[in-house]
Write a protein that holds these residues in place. Structure first.
Motif, PDB file in Angstrom:
ATOM      1  N   LYS A  33       0.731  -1.239   0.079  1.00  0.00           N
ATOM      2  CA  LYS A  33      -0.177  -0.059   0.087  1.00  0.00           C
ATOM      3  C   LYS A  33       1.064   1.315  -0.040  1.00  0.00           C
ATOM      4  CE  LYS A  33      -4.635  -0.443   0.258  1.00  0.00           C
ATOM      5  NZ  LYS A  33      -5.287   0.099  -0.836  1.00  0.00           N
ATOM      6  N   VAL A  34       1.875   1.258   1.009  1.00  0.00           N
ATOM      7  CA  VAL A  34       2.696   2.311   0.959  1.00  0.00           C
ATOM      8  C   VAL A  34       3.500   2.766  -0.570  1.00  0.00           C
ATOM      9  CG1 VAL A  34       5.033   3.326   2.018  1.00  0.00           C
ATOM     10  CG2 VAL A  34       3.318   2.292   3.380  1.00  0.00           C
ATOM     11  N   LEU A  35       3.941   1.625  -1.051  1.00  0.00           N
ATOM     12  CA  LEU A  35       4.640   1.815  -2.594  1.00  0.00           C
ATOM     13  C   LEU A  35       3.579   2.192  -3.446  1.00  0.00           C
ATOM     14  CD1 LEU A  35       7.145  -1.353  -2.698  1.00  0.00           C
ATOM     15  CD2 LEU A  35       7.739   1.175  -2.993  1.00  0.00           C
ATOM     16  N   SER A  36       2.354   1.727  -3.551  1.00  0.00           N
ATOM     17  CA  SER A  36       1.402   1.963  -4.390  1.00  0.00           C
ATOM     18  C   SER A  36       1.208   3.430  -4.372  1.00  0.00           C
ATOM     19  CB  SER A  36       0.171   0.956  -4.334  1.00  0.00           C
ATOM     20  OG  SER A  36      -0.848   1.323  -5.271  1.00  0.00           O
ATOM     21  N   LEU A  37       0.781   3.845  -3.110  1.00  0.00           N
ATOM     22  CA  LEU A  37       0.203   5.202  -2.861  1.00  0.00           C
ATOM     23  C   LEU A  37       1.416   6.151  -3.493  1.00  0.00           C
ATOM     24  CD1 LEU A  37      -1.532   7.583  -2.004  1.00  0.00           C
ATOM     25  CD2 LEU A  37      -0.661   7.072   0.391  1.00  0.00           C
ATOM     26  N   SER A  38       2.884   5.721  -2.830  1.00  0.00           N
ATOM     27  CA  SER A  38       3.844   6.544  -3.232  1.00  0.00           C
ATOM     28  C   SER A  38       4.007   6.802  -4.878  1.00  0.00           C
ATOM     29  CB  SER A  38       5.008   5.881  -2.565  1.00  0.00           C
ATOM     30  OG  SER A  38       5.276   5.965  -1.405  1.00  0.00           O
ATOM     31  N   TYR A  39       3.953   5.774  -5.407  1.00  0.00           N
ATOM     32  CA  TYR A  39       3.936   5.670  -7.013  1.00  0.00           C
ATOM     33  C   TYR A  39       2.910   6.459  -7.545  1.00  0.00           C
ATOM     34  CZ  TYR A  39       4.442   4.212 -11.627  1.00  0.00           C
ATOM     35  OH  TYR A  39       4.353   4.182 -13.047  1.00  0.00           O
TER      36      TYR A  39
END
Length: 185
Positions: A33-39
């Protein structure tokens, strides 16, 4: 409190007591979730990975002072959004492309698939051309499934500001996509 939040709270408590495996458990649970949102916000995997890494470092540093006043994920998203804003200010780069929903789920014929990919690409382009606050509100609402109140909590905006941003953002998207002939009035 939900079981997930209780588990997150327990993990934060363990981390505060020096149990580094708790940080690993938190990272495993929330990394995607963190990577997805950041991306979605930054549009660059390298920068998104840097933000994700910094997010978990901040969680580690904050563990001793963590007080579960809101859902853990709300607190986590706030960290990610703030780090993304910091990164954008540093880089002042163009808006981010959004990731395709899930190409594995697209099982239509080749012509339908090509058409669908074109629509997805057009929607991503339209979202990326929104003003930054509208774009962030849409990403959090549409792609991450946050409610208006949760978006307000994550961003620090008022709920009415979030609602106003979403109304304007969706109106802008309809207008942009209507010009692309994907939606009719």
């Amino acid at each position: 409190m939900t079981n997930d939040n209780l588990n997150d709270t327990e993990l934060m408590s363990r981390l505060a007591k020096g149990d580094m495996s708790a940080l690993g458990d938190i990272a495993k649970k929330h990394q995607d979730k963190v990577l997805s949102l950041s991306y979605r916000v930054l549009g660059d995997w390298n920068r998104a990975e840097d933000v994700a890494q910094e997010t978990f470092l901040r969680i580690h540093r904050a563990a001793k002072n963590y007080k579960p006043k809101a859902r853990f994920t709300t607190w986590l998203y706030r960290i990610v959004i703030n780090l993304c804003f910091d990164e954008q200010r540093k880089r002042a780069k163009a808006a981010a492309p959004l990731e395709d929903a899930d190409p594995a789920k697209l099982t239509e014929s080749n012509s339908n698939l090509a058409e669908r990919k074109e629509v997805v690409k057009s929607v991503k382009t339209a979202v990326n051309k929104l003003p930054e606050r509208q774009r962030l509100a849409v990403i959090l609402h549409r792609y991450d499934g946050l409610s208006h109140a949760e978006i307000a909590e994550v961003t620090g905006w008022t709920t009415s500001a979030v609602e106003s941003l979403l109304v304007r953002a969706y109106a802008n998207l309809r207008e942009k996509l209507k010009k692309m002939k994907y939606f009719d009035e």
